[in-house]
Design a protein around this motif. Structure first.
Motif, mmCIF file in Angstrom:
data_model
loop_
_atom_site.group_PDB
_atom_site.id
_atom_site.type_symbol
_atom_site.label_atom_id
_atom_site.label_comp_id
_atom_site.label_asym_id
_atom_site.label_seq_id
_atom_site.Cartn_x
_atom_site.Cartn_y
_atom_site.Cartn_z
ATOM 1 N N THR A 185 0.794 -1.262 -0.085
ATOM 2 C CA THR A 185 -0.042 0.103 -0.015
ATOM 3 C C THR A 185 0.858 1.089 0.143
ATOM 4 N N ALA A 186 0.197 2.495 -0.178
ATOM 5 C CA ALA A 186 1.012 3.606 -0.214
ATOM 6 C C ALA A 186 1.509 3.949 1.112
ATOM 7 N N SER A 187 0.962 3.614 2.346
ATOM 8 C CA SER A 187 1.714 3.831 3.632
ATOM 9 C C SER A 187 2.687 2.883 3.808
ATOM 10 N N ALA A 188 2.572 1.662 3.303
ATOM 11 C CA ALA A 188 4.023 0.682 3.358
ATOM 12 C C ALA A 188 5.037 1.222 2.413
ATOM 13 N N GLN A 189 4.601 1.757 1.177
ATOM 14 C CA GLN A 189 5.727 2.377 0.316
ATOM 15 C C GLN A 189 6.436 3.516 1.094
ATOM 16 N N ARG A 190 5.650 4.267 1.740
ATOM 17 C CA ARG A 190 6.161 5.401 2.781
ATOM 18 C C ARG A 190 7.138 5.029 3.741
ATOM 19 N N ARG A 191 6.610 3.911 4.498
ATOM 20 C CA ARG A 191 7.626 3.380 5.442
ATOM 21 C C ARG A 191 8.748 2.783 4.900
ATOM 22 N N ILE A 192 8.616 2.038 3.810
ATOM 23 C CA ILE A 192 9.894 1.682 3.275
ATOM 24 C C ILE A 192 10.741 2.315 2.862
ATOM 25 N N ARG A 193 10.355 3.732 2.272
ATOM 26 C CA ARG A 193 11.155 4.739 1.774
ATOM 27 C C ARG A 193 11.834 5.450 2.789
ATOM 28 N N SER A 194 11.225 5.539 4.064
ATOM 29 C CA SER A 194 11.885 6.273 5.014
ATOM 30 C C SER A 194 12.872 5.225 5.817
ATOM 31 N N ALA A 195 12.581 4.002 5.668
ATOM 32 C CA ALA A 195 13.535 2.785 6.269
ATOM 33 C C ALA A 195 14.841 3.115 5.367
ATOM 34 N N SER A 196 14.635 2.848 4.221
ATOM 35 C CA SER A 196 15.787 2.956 3.076
ATOM 36 C C SER A 196 16.579 4.355 3.324
ATOM 37 N N ASP A 197 15.987 5.358 3.740
ATOM 38 C CA ASP A 197 16.756 6.543 4.090
ATOM 39 C C ASP A 197 17.704 6.432 5.047
ATOM 40 N N ILE A 198 17.432 5.684 6.225
ATOM 41 C CA ILE A 198 17.991 5.541 7.340
ATOM 42 C C ILE A 198 19.141 4.477 6.770
ATOM 43 N N TRP A 199 18.871 3.537 6.195
ATOM 44 C CA TRP A 199 19.873 2.418 5.871
ATOM 45 C C TRP A 199 20.867 3.148 4.940
ATOM 46 N N LEU A 200 20.556 4.017 4.245
ATOM 47 C CA LEU A 200 21.566 4.881 3.142
ATOM 48 C C LEU A 200 22.537 5.497 4.042
ATOM 49 N N SER A 201 21.554 6.299 4.931
ATOM 50 C CA SER A 201 22.717 7.268 5.727
ATOM 51 C C SER A 201 23.798 6.485 6.520
ATOM 52 N N ARG A 202 23.666 5.307 6.673
ATOM 53 C CA ARG A 202 24.605 4.617 7.401
ATOM 54 C C ARG A 202 25.739 3.829 6.712
#
Length: 120
Positions: free
Chosen positions: A74-91
């Motif tokens: 869903t759109a909300s799942a996509q937002r959560r995944i994108r937010s988590a990916s930003d954190i993963w990338l920041s590391r």
């Protein structure tokens, strides 16, 4: 009550099996698996893979049909995944060199996984 708990455990086992199958499938396609079940306060990513300078964030869905699997992200799942990916990338020390892509892998009964690159 016990029946609901059994259903949840069964769904959890099915999901973990699908994630292992999806990771194996990606390896066969030449991807390197960097993380599985990455969790942070923003959400969870089933699989983080890499191919060259491309970081791929994969949502795995075990469903009876291709369309049900795609619709389950869903759109909300996509937002959560994108937010988590930003954190993963920041590391990541080389994050500045990486492009990103968001894929879905559908695991259907009796079939090879279906890979949808750039699904969202």
């Amino acid at each position: 009550m016990a029946r609901e708990a059994d259903k949840r455990r069964s769904a959890e086992r099915r999901g973990r099996r699908a994630e292992r199958l999806a990771a194996f499938y990606l390896r066969l396609k030449g991807y390197r698996i960097l993380a599985t079940r990455f969790k942070c306060h923003a959400g969870e990513i089933d699989i983080v893979a890499r191919k060259g300078d491309l970081a791929i964030f994969v949502e795995v869905k075990a469903r009876r049909s291709e369309q049900l699997a795609i619709d389950a992200v869903t759109a909300s799942a996509q937002r959560r995944i994108r937010s988590a990916s930003d954190i993963w990338l920041s590391r990541q020390t080389d994050a500045h060199r990486l492009s990103q892509r968001y894929d879905i892998i559908a695991c259907l009964p009796g079939r090879l996984p279906l890979h949808f690159p750039g699904a969202f």
